[in-house]
Design a protein around this motif. Structure first.
Motif, PDB file in Angstrom:
ATOM      1  N   ASP A  88       0.814  -1.221   0.000  1.00  0.00           N
ATOM      2  CA  ASP A  88       0.000   0.000   0.000  1.00  0.00           C
ATOM      3  C   ASP A  88       0.848   1.271   0.000  1.00  0.00           C
ATOM      4  O   ASP A  88       0.386   2.326  -0.423  1.00  0.00           O
ATOM      5  N   ASP A  89       2.087   1.189   0.484  1.00  0.00           N
ATOM      6  CA  ASP A  89       2.985   2.344   0.506  1.00  0.00           C
ATOM      7  C   ASP A  89       3.703   2.539  -0.825  1.00  0.00           C
ATOM      8  O   ASP A  89       4.515   3.446  -0.965  1.00  0.00           O
ATOM      9  N   GLY A  90       3.457   1.641  -1.791  1.00  0.00           N
ATOM     10  CA  GLY A  90       4.096   1.757  -3.103  1.00  0.00           C
ATOM     11  C   GLY A  90       5.464   1.103  -3.186  1.00  0.00           C
ATOM     12  O   GLY A  90       6.133   1.200  -4.217  1.00  0.00           O
ATOM     13  N   LYS A  91       5.888   0.438  -2.116  1.00  0.00           N
ATOM     14  CA  LYS A  91       7.185  -0.245  -2.137  1.00  0.00           C
ATOM     15  C   LYS A  91       7.036  -1.594  -2.830  1.00  0.00           C
ATOM     16  O   LYS A  91       6.057  -2.306  -2.612  1.00  0.00           O
ATOM     17  N   GLN A  92       8.018  -1.924  -3.657  1.00  0.00           N
ATOM     18  CA  GLN A  92       7.989  -3.182  -4.393  1.00  0.00           C
ATOM     19  C   GLN A  92       8.971  -4.180  -3.782  1.00  0.00           C
ATOM     20  O   GLN A  92      10.053  -3.799  -3.338  1.00  0.00           O
ATOM     21  N   TYR A  93       8.565  -5.455  -3.812  1.00  0.00           N
ATOM     22  CA  TYR A  93       9.373  -6.514  -3.224  1.00  0.00           C
ATOM     23  C   TYR A  93       9.456  -7.700  -4.171  1.00  0.00           C
ATOM     24  O   TYR A  93       8.538  -7.956  -4.954  1.00  0.00           O
ATOM     25  N   LEU A  94      10.550  -8.428  -4.073  1.00  0.00           N
ATOM     26  CA  LEU A  94      10.710  -9.663  -4.829  1.00  0.00           C
ATOM     27  C   LEU A  94       9.934 -10.757  -4.108  1.00  0.00           C
ATOM     28  O   LEU A  94      10.063 -10.925  -2.889  1.00  0.00           O
ATOM     29  N   VAL A  95       9.095 -11.485  -4.864  1.00  0.00           N
ATOM     30  CA  VAL A  95       8.262 -12.527  -4.272  1.00  0.00           C
ATOM     31  C   VAL A  95       8.324 -13.793  -5.116  1.00  0.00           C
ATOM     32  O   VAL A  95       8.664 -13.754  -6.300  1.00  0.00           O
ATOM     33  N   TRP A  96       8.010 -14.899  -4.484  1.00  0.00           N
ATOM     34  CA  TRP A  96       7.757 -16.149  -5.201  1.00  0.00           C
ATOM     35  C   TRP A  96       6.262 -16.202  -5.450  1.00  0.00           C
ATOM     36  O   TRP A  96       5.468 -16.011  -4.525  1.00  0.00           O
ATOM     37  N   LYS A  97       5.870 -16.446  -6.701  1.00  0.00           N
ATOM     38  CA  LYS A  97       4.464 -16.677  -7.050  1.00  0.00           C
ATOM     39  C   LYS A  97       4.327 -18.167  -7.318  1.00  0.00           C
ATOM     40  O   LYS A  97       4.898 -18.694  -8.264  1.00  0.00           O
ATOM     41  N   LEU A  98       3.614 -18.854  -6.441  1.00  0.00           N
ATOM     42  CA  LEU A  98       3.360 -20.280  -6.602  1.00  0.00           C
ATOM     43  C   LEU A  98       1.939 -20.446  -7.109  1.00  0.00           C
ATOM     44  O   LEU A  98       1.004 -19.897  -6.526  1.00  0.00           O
ATOM     45  N   ILE A  99       1.764 -21.204  -8.181  1.00  0.00           N
ATOM     46  CA  ILE A  99       0.459 -21.321  -8.813  1.00  0.00           C
ATOM     47  C   ILE A  99       0.021 -22.779  -8.866  1.00  0.00           C
ATOM     48  O   ILE A  99       0.775 -23.649  -9.291  1.00  0.00           O
ATOM     49  N   SER A 100      -1.207 -23.014  -8.412  1.00  0.00           N
ATOM     50  CA  SER A 100      -1.794 -24.351  -8.522  1.00  0.00           C
ATOM     51  C   SER A 100      -3.117 -24.221  -9.273  1.00  0.00           C
ATOM     52  O   SER A 100      -3.775 -23.186  -9.223  1.00  0.00           O
ATOM     53  N   TYR A 101      -3.466 -25.276  -9.998  1.00  0.00           N
ATOM     54  CA  TYR A 101      -4.704 -25.305 -10.772  1.00  0.00           C
ATOM     55  C   TYR A 101      -5.617 -26.376 -10.205  1.00  0.00           C
ATOM     56  O   TYR A 101      -5.160 -27.389  -9.702  1.00  0.00           O
ATOM     57  N   ASN A 102      -6.925 -26.132 -10.335  1.00  0.00           N
ATOM     58  CA  ASN A 102      -7.909 -27.080  -9.841  1.00  0.00           C
ATOM     59  C   ASN A 102      -9.087 -27.094 -10.813  1.00  0.00           C
ATOM     60  O   ASN A 102      -9.421 -26.084 -11.416  1.00  0.00           O
ATOM     61  N   TYR A 103      -9.717 -28.261 -10.942  1.00  0.00           N
ATOM     62  CA  TYR A 103     -10.908 -28.380 -11.773  1.00  0.00           C
ATOM     63  C   TYR A 103     -11.977 -29.112 -10.983  1.00  0.00           C
ATOM     64  O   TYR A 103     -11.755 -30.212 -10.500  1.00  0.00           O
ATOM     65  N   ASP A 104     -13.128 -28.481 -10.829  1.00  0.00           N
ATOM     66  CA  ASP A 104     -14.252 -29.076 -10.123  1.00  0.00           C
ATOM     67  C   ASP A 104     -15.203 -29.649 -11.168  1.00  0.00           C
ATOM     68  O   ASP A 104     -15.891 -28.900 -11.876  1.00  0.00           O
ATOM     69  N   GLU A 105     -15.224 -30.986 -11.273  1.00  0.00           N
ATOM     70  CA  GLU A 105     -16.055 -31.649 -12.279  1.00  0.00           C
ATOM     71  C   GLU A 105     -17.540 -31.396 -12.043  1.00  0.00           C
ATOM     72  O   GLU A 105     -18.311 -31.228 -12.993  1.00  0.00           O
ATOM     73  N   GLU A 106     -17.953 -31.364 -10.782  1.00  0.00           N
ATOM     74  CA  GLU A 106     -19.365 -31.192 -10.460  1.00  0.00           C
ATOM     75  C   GLU A 106     -19.913 -29.863 -11.001  1.00  0.00           C
ATOM     76  O   GLU A 106     -20.990 -29.812 -11.577  1.00  0.00           O
ATOM     77  N   SER A 107     -19.158 -28.787 -10.831  1.00  0.00           N
ATOM     78  CA  SER A 107     -19.624 -27.483 -11.308  1.00  0.00           C
ATOM     79  C   SER A 107     -18.992 -27.094 -12.644  1.00  0.00           C
ATOM     80  O   SER A 107     -19.287 -26.028 -13.177  1.00  0.00           O
ATOM     81  N   ASP A 108     -18.107 -27.949 -13.171  1.00  0.00           N
ATOM     82  CA  ASP A 108     -17.403 -27.694 -14.424  1.00  0.00           C
ATOM     83  C   ASP A 108     -16.674 -26.352 -14.370  1.00  0.00           C
ATOM     84  O   ASP A 108     -16.750 -25.539 -15.279  1.00  0.00           O
ATOM     85  N   THR A 109     -15.981 -26.121 -13.241  1.00  0.00           N
ATOM     86  CA  THR A 109     -15.293 -24.852 -13.019  1.00  0.00           C
ATOM     87  C   THR A 109     -13.803 -25.077 -12.864  1.00  0.00           C
ATOM     88  O   THR A 109     -13.367 -25.931 -12.097  1.00  0.00           O
ATOM     89  N   LYS A 110     -13.038 -24.278 -13.598  1.00  0.00           N
ATOM     90  CA  LYS A 110     -11.584 -24.281 -13.464  1.00  0.00           C
ATOM     91  C   LYS A 110     -11.206 -23.132 -12.538  1.00  0.00           C
ATOM     92  O   LYS A 110     -11.840 -22.077 -12.540  1.00  0.00           O
ATOM     93  N   SER A 111     -10.160 -23.339 -11.759  1.00  0.00           N
ATOM     94  CA  SER A 111      -9.663 -22.258 -10.915  1.00  0.00           C
ATOM     95  C   SER A 111      -8.162 -22.390 -10.761  1.00  0.00           C
ATOM     96  O   SER A 111      -7.601 -23.465 -10.931  1.00  0.00           O
TER      97      SER A 111
END
Length: 148
Positions: A88-111
């Motif tokens: 919020d102060d506008g300062k930038q930082y180096l981060v790890w972005k870890l991404i996982s995918y999921n698929y719900d067959e019942e609702s046919d929704t990807k996330s």
């Protein structure tokens, strides 16, 4: 012209064209909205590896914890990369972005779920970010706290 030379030249031209277009799109516009799409917000959190105008990015990345250490304890991580986050102060930082995918067959929704971790110590800097639905910017953005 040599039969192998033409495809090679076309491949090089394609790479140059795509690279130029990507950087032009990333730099286009100076609005806050365009910046928000490229850099994740971490609210009032602070990281340990700050990015400033004078930062040697190669040296900063060498200070990041290894991926296997950052991803320890997270299941089904499909993709991981170092990136920027801004508080919020506008300062930038180096981060790890870890991404996982999921698929719900019942609702046919990807996330997909994005975990934003401090690249210096592996601590989560924000609630996991969950994006559900379509693609090309038409995702519904929710955090896990919105889903509770």
């Amino acid at each position: 012209m040599n039969k192998t030379l033409l495809p090679a030249l076309l491949a090089v031209a394609s790479v140059l064209l795509i690279g130029t277009a990507s950087s032009a799109m990333a730099d286009s516009g100076d609005s806050d909205e365009s910046k928000k799409r490229w850099i994740l917000s971490i609210g009032d959190s602070q990281g340990t590896l700050e990015i400033t105008e004078n930062t040697d990015k190669r040296a900063l990345k060498s200070q990041a914890i290894p991926l296997d250490q950052a991803a320890s304890g997270y299941e089904d991580i499909y993709k991981a990369k170092l990136g920027k986050a801004v508080n919020d102060d506008g300062k930038q930082y180096l981060v790890w972005k870890l991404i996982s995918y999921n698929y719900d067959e019942e609702s046919d929704t990807k996330s997909k779920t994005i975990y934003v971790l401090d690249a210096g110590n592996g601590v989560e800097l924000t609630e996991p970010i969950t994006k559900e639905g379509g693609s090309c910017g038409k995702d519904k953005h929710k955090t896990s706290s919105d889903n509770a």
